[in-house]
Design a protein around this motif. Structure first.
Motif, PDB file in Angstrom:
ATOM      1  N   LEU A   1     -29.823  -3.406  -4.577  1.00 36.70           N
ATOM      2  CA  LEU A   1     -29.267  -4.269  -3.381  1.00 36.70           C
ATOM      3  C   LEU A   1     -28.092  -3.408  -2.788  1.00 36.70           C
ATOM      4  O   LEU A   1     -27.503  -2.783  -3.599  1.00 36.70           O
ATOM      5  N   ARG A   2     -27.858  -3.801  -1.549  1.00 33.20           N
ATOM      6  CA  ARG A   2     -26.694  -2.886  -0.877  1.00 33.20           C
ATOM      7  C   ARG A   2     -26.018  -3.752   0.085  1.00 33.20           C
ATOM      8  O   ARG A   2     -26.560  -4.582   0.849  1.00 33.20           O
ATOM      9  N   LEU A   3     -24.749  -3.623   0.303  1.00 30.60           N
ATOM     10  CA  LEU A   3     -23.781  -4.328   1.258  1.00 30.60           C
ATOM     11  C   LEU A   3     -22.792  -3.325   1.679  1.00 30.60           C
ATOM     12  O   LEU A   3     -21.696  -2.805   0.886  1.00 30.60           O
ATOM     13  N   GLY A   4     -23.143  -2.653   2.550  1.00 35.71           N
ATOM     14  CA  GLY A   4     -22.433  -1.583   3.129  1.00 35.71           C
ATOM     15  C   GLY A   4     -22.443  -0.333   2.003  1.00 35.71           C
ATOM     16  O   GLY A   4     -23.447   0.032   1.851  1.00 35.71           O
ATOM     17  N   ASP A   5     -21.157   0.046   1.750  1.00 38.51           N
ATOM     18  CA  ASP A   5     -21.183   0.922   0.646  1.00 38.51           C
ATOM     19  C   ASP A   5     -21.175   0.420  -0.678  1.00 38.51           C
ATOM     20  O   ASP A   5     -21.148   1.220  -1.694  1.00 38.51           O
ATOM     21  N   ARG A   6     -21.585  -0.808  -0.972  1.00 40.05           N
ATOM     22  CA  ARG A   6     -21.511  -1.387  -2.371  1.00 40.05           C
ATOM     23  C   ARG A   6     -22.749  -1.420  -2.830  1.00 40.05           C
ATOM     24  O   ARG A   6     -23.692  -2.034  -1.894  1.00 40.05           O
ATOM     25  N   HIS A   7     -23.261  -1.206  -3.734  1.00 43.79           N
ATOM     26  CA  HIS A   7     -24.399  -1.327  -4.429  1.00 43.79           C
ATOM     27  C   HIS A   7     -24.415  -2.204  -5.899  1.00 43.79           C
ATOM     28  O   HIS A   7     -23.613  -2.225  -6.506  1.00 43.79           O
ATOM     29  N   ALA A   8     -25.756  -3.086  -6.010  1.00 43.94           N
ATOM     30  CA  ALA A   8     -25.793  -3.726  -7.218  1.00 43.94           C
ATOM     31  C   ALA A   8     -27.092  -3.449  -7.700  1.00 43.94           C
ATOM     32  O   ALA A   8     -28.093  -3.273  -6.797  1.00 43.94           O
TER      33      ALA A   8
ATOM     34  N   CYS B   1     -39.459   9.638  -0.574  1.00 43.34           N
ATOM     35  CA  CYS B   1     -38.075  10.120  -0.848  1.00 43.34           C
ATOM     36  C   CYS B   1     -37.023   9.703   0.165  1.00 43.34           C
ATOM     37  O   CYS B   1     -36.016   9.160  -0.017  1.00 43.34           O
ATOM     38  N   LYS B   2     -37.700  10.226   1.802  1.00 42.73           N
ATOM     39  CA  LYS B   2     -36.612   9.766   2.877  1.00 42.73           C
ATOM     40  C   LYS B   2     -36.340   8.433   2.817  1.00 42.73           C
ATOM     41  O   LYS B   2     -35.369   8.041   3.141  1.00 42.73           O
ATOM     42  N   ARG B   3     -37.519   7.503   2.581  1.00 42.84           N
ATOM     43  CA  ARG B   3     -37.353   6.085   3.005  1.00 42.84           C
ATOM     44  C   ARG B   3     -36.241   5.510   1.810  1.00 42.84           C
ATOM     45  O   ARG B   3     -35.391   4.817   2.208  1.00 42.84           O
ATOM     46  N   ARG B   4     -36.575   5.639   0.653  1.00 44.80           N
ATOM     47  CA  ARG B   4     -35.765   5.530  -0.499  1.00 44.80           C
ATOM     48  C   ARG B   4     -34.259   6.183  -0.473  1.00 44.80           C
ATOM     49  O   ARG B   4     -33.358   5.344  -0.781  1.00 44.80           O
ATOM     50  N   TYR B   5     -34.168   7.288   0.080  1.00 46.11           N
ATOM     51  CA  TYR B   5     -32.885   7.760   0.234  1.00 46.11           C
ATOM     52  C   TYR B   5     -31.929   7.146   1.304  1.00 46.11           C
ATOM     53  O   TYR B   5     -30.952   6.885   1.125  1.00 46.11           O
ATOM     54  N   LEU B   6     -32.755   6.837   2.442  1.00 41.61           N
ATOM     55  CA  LEU B   6     -32.028   6.382   3.425  1.00 41.61           C
ATOM     56  C   LEU B   6     -31.499   5.050   3.386  1.00 41.61           C
ATOM     57  O   LEU B   6     -30.653   4.524   3.838  1.00 41.61           O
ATOM     58  N   ALA B   7     -32.612   4.262   2.495  1.00 43.31           N
ATOM     59  CA  ALA B   7     -32.110   2.871   2.025  1.00 43.31           C
ATOM     60  C   ALA B   7     -30.850   2.759   1.495  1.00 43.31           C
ATOM     61  O   ALA B   7     -30.096   1.686   1.484  1.00 43.31           O
ATOM     62  N   ARG B   8     -30.421   3.737   0.662  1.00 39.57           N
ATOM     63  CA  ARG B   8     -29.470   3.854  -0.244  1.00 39.57           C
ATOM     64  C   ARG B   8     -28.192   4.359   0.547  1.00 39.57           C
ATOM     65  O   ARG B   8     -27.071   4.202   0.409  1.00 39.57           O
ATOM     66  N   ASN B   9     -28.554   5.364   1.422  1.00 37.03           N
ATOM     67  CA  ASN B   9     -27.559   6.310   2.154  1.00 37.03           C
ATOM     68  C   ASN B   9     -27.825   6.197   3.463  1.00 37.03           C
ATOM     69  O   ASN B   9     -28.204   7.302   4.215  1.00 37.03           O
ATOM     70  N   PRO B  10     -27.870   5.146   4.355  1.00 31.32           N
ATOM     71  CA  PRO B  10     -28.518   4.855   5.797  1.00 31.32           C
ATOM     72  C   PRO B  10     -27.641   6.048   6.822  1.00 31.32           C
ATOM     73  O   PRO B  10     -28.431   6.115   7.667  1.00 31.32           O
ATOM     74  N   LYS B  11     -26.610   6.147   6.680  1.00 31.22           N
ATOM     75  CA  LYS B  11     -25.879   7.196   7.546  1.00 31.22           C
ATOM     76  C   LYS B  11     -26.346   8.613   7.594  1.00 31.22           C
ATOM     77  O   LYS B  11     -26.450   9.244   8.396  1.00 31.22           O
ATOM     78  N   ALA B  12     -27.170   8.898   6.443  1.00 31.14           N
ATOM     79  CA  ALA B  12     -27.924  10.328   6.590  1.00 31.14           C
ATOM     80  C   ALA B  12     -28.966  10.300   7.632  1.00 31.14           C
ATOM     81  O   ALA B  12     -29.479  11.386   7.681  1.00 31.14           O
ATOM     82  N   GLU B  13     -29.411   9.205   7.950  1.00 30.73           N
ATOM     83  CA  GLU B  13     -30.453   9.323   9.113  1.00 30.73           C
ATOM     84  C   GLU B  13     -30.073  10.135  10.372  1.00 30.73           C
ATOM     85  O   GLU B  13     -30.769  10.779  10.791  1.00 30.73           O
ATOM     86  N   LEU B  14     -28.707  10.421  10.382  1.00 30.23           N
ATOM     87  CA  LEU B  14     -28.160  11.185  11.599  1.00 30.23           C
ATOM     88  C   LEU B  14     -28.616  12.651  11.284  1.00 30.23           C
ATOM     89  O   LEU B  14     -28.932  13.303  12.415  1.00 30.23           O
TER      90      LEU B  14
ATOM     91  N   VAL C   1     -28.753  -6.549   1.636  1.00 27.49           N
ATOM     92  CA  VAL C   1     -30.018  -6.055   1.738  1.00 27.49           C
ATOM     93  C   VAL C   1     -30.649  -5.524   0.654  1.00 27.49           C
ATOM     94  O   VAL C   1     -30.142  -5.146  -0.322  1.00 27.49           O
ATOM     95  N   LEU C   2     -32.119  -5.654   0.501  1.00 31.61           N
ATOM     96  CA  LEU C   2     -32.856  -4.812  -0.767  1.00 31.61           C
ATOM     97  C   LEU C   2     -32.873  -3.560  -0.261  1.00 31.61           C
ATOM     98  O   LEU C   2     -33.406  -3.079   0.991  1.00 31.61           O
ATOM     99  N   ALA C   3     -32.609  -2.564  -1.146  1.00 33.26           N
ATOM    100  CA  ALA C   3     -32.625  -1.211  -0.975  1.00 33.26           C
ATOM    101  C   ALA C   3     -33.862  -0.489  -1.595  1.00 33.26           C
ATOM    102  O   ALA C   3     -34.422   0.605  -1.162  1.00 33.26           O
ATOM    103  N   GLY C   4     -34.458  -1.381  -2.502  1.00 32.65           N
ATOM    104  CA  GLY C   4     -35.448  -0.855  -3.223  1.00 32.65           C
ATOM    105  C   GLY C   4     -36.095  -1.401  -4.360  1.00 32.65           C
ATOM    106  O   GLY C   4     -35.184  -2.398  -4.942  1.00 32.65           O
ATOM    107  N   LEU C   5     -37.436  -1.469  -4.610  1.00 34.48           N
ATOM    108  CA  LEU C   5     -37.830  -2.071  -5.664  1.00 34.48           C
ATOM    109  C   LEU C   5     -38.621  -1.174  -6.761  1.00 34.48           C
ATOM    110  O   LEU C   5     -39.005  -0.405  -6.377  1.00 34.48           O
TER     111      LEU C   5
END
Length: 274
Positions: A232-239, A129-142, A221-225
């Motif tokens: 996929l993610r580019l900054g705050d943009r998701h696809a 859960c942590k890995r997938r969440y941070l892949a989508r919301n990297p700023k939450a790593e703080l 970058v790839l955020a999850g499979l």
């Protein structure tokens, strides 16, 4: 014995209910794809809980990710009111869907009835859960490892999808969430595959986003499979990139990713020859 039609709860419809038009459409694959896409692409949602003091509804905005099976994941502080509410009653709802230009009610949205389950520290579930969440919301790593923050899976019970004017659907959990048998083969391999693609095949990830999905150029970058596609993610943009074919148990995820890269390169070659 009566011939009167029954309500969904098993009672008999009154006259007003008999005359009420059925506004729901039959749930089809297109509705399921749209609903799953709303969850997979959501950056945030409105989380509704019940206050333990008086049962009054409490709504708040929360950042969102999804587990491999499509179950929503949230990260919340124990100091917040909705964490105390979930501890007292795990029933909750999550509203997802981004408004666009014009009438906000003309854009797709979905309300998902859920049951919140905490991912306990020290478990493989929490690490995923942590890995997938941070892949989508990297700023939450703080703050993700602060002692008062916990990850929750919002296990889906049912959902109401409004896909636009005249497009209302009632969805089951099975319409939104993939079954365990389908996801199990990918659970152990997904993290390594995501890292490998981002570190060694960034060119392919760019092709997925910019050629297949027509997204803007950038450091994608790839955020999850998962068995149905790639996030996929580019900054705050998701696809979201959907596979041509669902990866059932034992399917070749590497082969699917290679095929998508070849498809993108063939499209570029065709454009160059035109």
């Amino acid at each position: 014995m009566t011939d009167d039609p029954a309500t969904p709860t098993g009672g008999v419809m009154n006259e007003a209910e008999k005359k009420k038009p059925d506004v729901l459409q039959a749930t089809d694959d297109a509705a399921r794809r749209q609903a799953r896409g709303l969850l997979r692409l959501a950056r945030h949602g409105a989380l509704a809980t019940l206050e333990p003091e008086d049962g009054h509804p409490l709504a708040t905005r929360t950042a969102v990710a999804t587990d491999i099976d499509g179950t929503p994941i949230i990260l919340i502080s124990r100091l917040s009111g909705h964490t105390a509410a979930l501890a007292a009653d795990p029933r909750c709802s999550l509203l997802v869907g981004e408004p666009g230009k014009g009438d906000p009610l003309a854009h797709p949205r979905m309300s998902v009835a859920c049951r919140a389950v905490k991912a306990e520290r020290g478990t493989e579930l929490r690490e995923r859960c942590k890995r997938r969440y941070l892949a989508r919301n990297p700023k939450a790593e703080l703050y993700a490892e602060f002692p008062d923050f916990d990850f929750f899976r919002l296990e889906v019970l049912r959902a109401s999808l409004n896909g636009g004017f005249g497009k209302a659907y009632a969805l089951t959990a099975g319409d939104l969430v993939l079954d365990e048998a389908t996801c199990a083969p990918l659970v152990a391999r997904e993290a390594g595959a995501v890292s490998h693609m981002n570190e060694d095949h960034g060119d392919a990830v760019k092709l997925y986003a910019e050629v297949l999905l027509k997204e803007p150029e950038g450091a994608w970058v790839l955020a999850g499979l998962d068995p149905e596609g790639a996030d996929l993610r580019l900054g705050d943009r998701h696809a979201r990139l959907w596979y041509d074919e669902h990866l059932d148990e034992g399917a070749d995820m590497k082969g699917a990713l290679v095929a998508l890269a070849k498809k993108a390169r063939s499209l570029i070659a065709g454009q160059d020859q035109a």
